[in-house]
Write an enzyme that holds these catalytic residues in place. Structure first.
Site, PDB file in Angstrom:
ATOM      1  N   TYR A 204       0.846  -1.139   0.008  1.00  0.00           N
ATOM      2  CA  TYR A 204       0.031   0.111   0.172  1.00  0.00           C
ATOM      3  C   TYR A 204       0.864   1.264  -0.061  1.00  0.00           C
ATOM      4  O   TYR A 204       0.579   2.219  -0.218  1.00  0.00           O
ATOM      5  CB  TYR A 204      -1.067   0.043   1.227  1.00  0.00           C
TER       6      TYR A 204
ATOM      7  N   LYS B  49       3.679 -15.110   1.640  1.00  0.00           N
ATOM      8  CA  LYS B  49       3.292 -16.084   0.292  1.00  0.00           C
ATOM      9  C   LYS B  49       4.956 -16.231  -0.039  1.00  0.00           C
ATOM     10  O   LYS B  49       5.158 -16.099  -1.195  1.00  0.00           O
ATOM     11  CB  LYS B  49       2.688 -15.554  -0.727  1.00  0.00           C
TER      12      LYS B  49
ATOM     13  N   ASP C 224      -5.128  -6.970   5.813  1.00  0.00           N
ATOM     14  CA  ASP C 224      -6.398  -6.255   5.644  1.00  0.00           C
ATOM     15  C   ASP C 224      -7.376  -7.319   5.208  1.00  0.00           C
ATOM     16  O   ASP C 224      -8.387  -7.262   5.818  1.00  0.00           O
ATOM     17  CB  ASP C 224      -5.970  -5.328   4.075  1.00  0.00           C
TER      18      ASP C 224
ATOM     19  N   ASP D 240     -10.347  -8.892   8.168  1.00  0.00           N
ATOM     20  CA  ASP D 240     -11.835  -8.563   7.902  1.00  0.00           C
ATOM     21  C   ASP D 240     -12.674 -10.053   7.715  1.00  0.00           C
ATOM     22  O   ASP D 240     -13.860 -10.211   8.366  1.00  0.00           O
ATOM     23  CB  ASP D 240     -12.014  -7.864   6.487  1.00  0.00           C
TER      24      ASP D 240
ATOM     25  N   ASP E  46      -2.773 -17.930   1.656  1.00  0.00           N
ATOM     26  CA  ASP E  46      -3.925 -18.397   1.080  1.00  0.00           C
ATOM     27  C   ASP E  46      -4.448 -19.669   1.804  1.00  0.00           C
ATOM     28  O   ASP E  46      -5.512 -19.890   2.129  1.00  0.00           O
ATOM     29  CB  ASP E  46      -3.550 -18.812  -0.389  1.00  0.00           C
TER      30      ASP E  46
END
Ligand code: NAD
Length: 369
Positions: A142, A193, A250, A254, A226
């Site tokens: 980001y 990852k 992020d 959630d 994942d």
């Protein structure tokens, strides 16, 4: 010794409504537990724009830097949708996070027994769930450079963002996760990852380094993000503390939050480096926004904001027992069937107002003495 200082920024929409109930809770701790705070209140978001023409004035920013902890309600609303990007209410919140350098975002996902039916997952998978996601908040894709949209010289365009992490950025958020784990069940799972991203390889190596050199007593595991997403909805109770980067955090936080049901119940903390007095720079806020659809109607659930204050008691003021007392009071109120409208299911009795919920929490606190 002076009382610890708390800067309260109620903000917009339901922010001031839920914060009123938190202020009553803060006063209760002063009166009944001898835990007095020097509380000051200021403007942020649209409310600050209306008064000062900016979503966060320099004076408020300076007050936030000086405070032992900042408690924020919510910012934003339709009245500010057409403002220039730099003046939007959310910029006030982003400025606080950036200038206080709040790199560690704590998002608990806790399932209150009385609300287990609200989860989209089966009750036995979420009942008793209590996990903490630690998300790196100030770096990663980001913020990484280069970024932008350019012509690709072949008649099309190319969009670029850069995932970038340094040793220091990874180590400091890892430390924050290990510290937390020591206060909980002593288990950290780090997610990245590393199978496809060099930044993920570095993340894994640096988290392992911090573990081996500084926190060998904490159990550490690594998981691809994942798979982490799958495990969160398959068997979330296997986790205690999860630490991950800004982007994966992020999404995963959630996802984990929704395991527990309602937005009106979710607190958060954003922590930075220790100040001179040893307390971390800290901002506590509910996960929800300003809820313009119900603002001003007395319908908002104040629990997320009340539970954010409980996090402040635990992480800024080292009052874990008093934090547990407050969380226990919220739990009791829910178990007694007290519900704001967002926690209603068909067949339930009438919802209570924001103030009624505050009254019930204060009564449960009295019962705890
Ligand atoms: P929202 O979280 O404000 O509301 C989403 C839905 O949840 C709404 O139906 C709302 O009524 C309900 N809800 C939220 N909190 C509740 C509570 N405490 N009690 C009962 N119901 C509750 O998200 P949104 O509608 O996408 O955004 C509204 C505004 O808030 C926008 O301006 C957005 O930019 C802003 N926002 C701010 C923050 C923040 O301050 N941290 C976070 C998210 C959104």
């Amino acid at each position: 010794m002076a009382n610890p200082s708390l800067l309260i920024l109620p903000g917009d929409g339901i922010g001031p409504e839920v914060m009123t109930e938190v202020e009553r809770v803060i006063a209760w701790f002063g009166e009944k537990r001898g835990l007095a705070f020097d509380v000051s209140t200021d403007l942020v978001g649209g409310a600050a724009y209306d008064k000062h023409g900016t979503p966060l004035s320099d004076a408020t920013m300076a007050a936030a830097q000086d405070a032992d902890a900042v408690l924020l309600g919510a910012v934003g609303g339709p009245a500010y949708d057409d403002l220039d990007f730099s003046l939007k209410p959310e910029r006030g919140l982003l400025r606080l996070r950036k200038e206080m350098d709040l790199f560690s975002n704590l998002r608990p996902a806790q399932c209150f027994d009385a609300l287990a039916d609200f989860s989209s997952l089966k009750k036995d998978i979420v009942a008793g769930l209590d996990i903490m996601i630690v998300r790196e908040l100030t770096s990663g894709v980001y913020f990484g450079e280069p970024r932008g949209i350019q012509d690709d010289n072949e008649g099309g365009r190319v969009g670029v963002n850069t995932q970038r992490y340094t040793t220091n950025e990874i180590r400091r958020v890892a430390r924050s996760a290990f510290e937390l784990a020591r206060r909980r069940s002593n288990k950290v799972c780090s997610m990245e990852k590393a199978n496809v991203m060099e930044s993920g390889i570095l993340w894994r190596e640096e988290v392992q380094w911090v573990h081996d050199n500084e926190y060998p007593d904490v159990e550490l595991s690594h998981m691809y993000a994942d798979n982490g997403a799958m495990q969160l909805v398959r068997a979330p109770k296997q986790f205690d503390v999860i630490v991950t980067d800004n982007l994966f955090g992020d999404i995963l936080s959630d996802c984990a939050a929704m395991l527990t049901g309602s937005l009106g119940m979710l607190p958060s903390a954003s922590l930075g480096a220790p100040m001179e007095n040893g307390r971390p720079k800290a901002l506590y806020e509910p996960v929800h926004g300003s809820a313009p659809d119900i603002a001003g109607q007395g319908k908002a659930n104040p629990c997320a904001c009340v539970l954010s204050f409980a996090m402040a008691l635990r992480y800024s003021f080292d009052q874990g027992d008093e934090a547990a007392r407050l969380e226990g009071a919220v739990q009791k109120v829910l178990a007694d069937g007290v519900r704001t409208a967002d926690l209603m299911q068909s067949g339930d009795a009438e919802p209570v107002s924001t103030t009624d919920m505050g009254d019930a929490i204060l009564a449960a606190l009295d019962d705890s003495l």
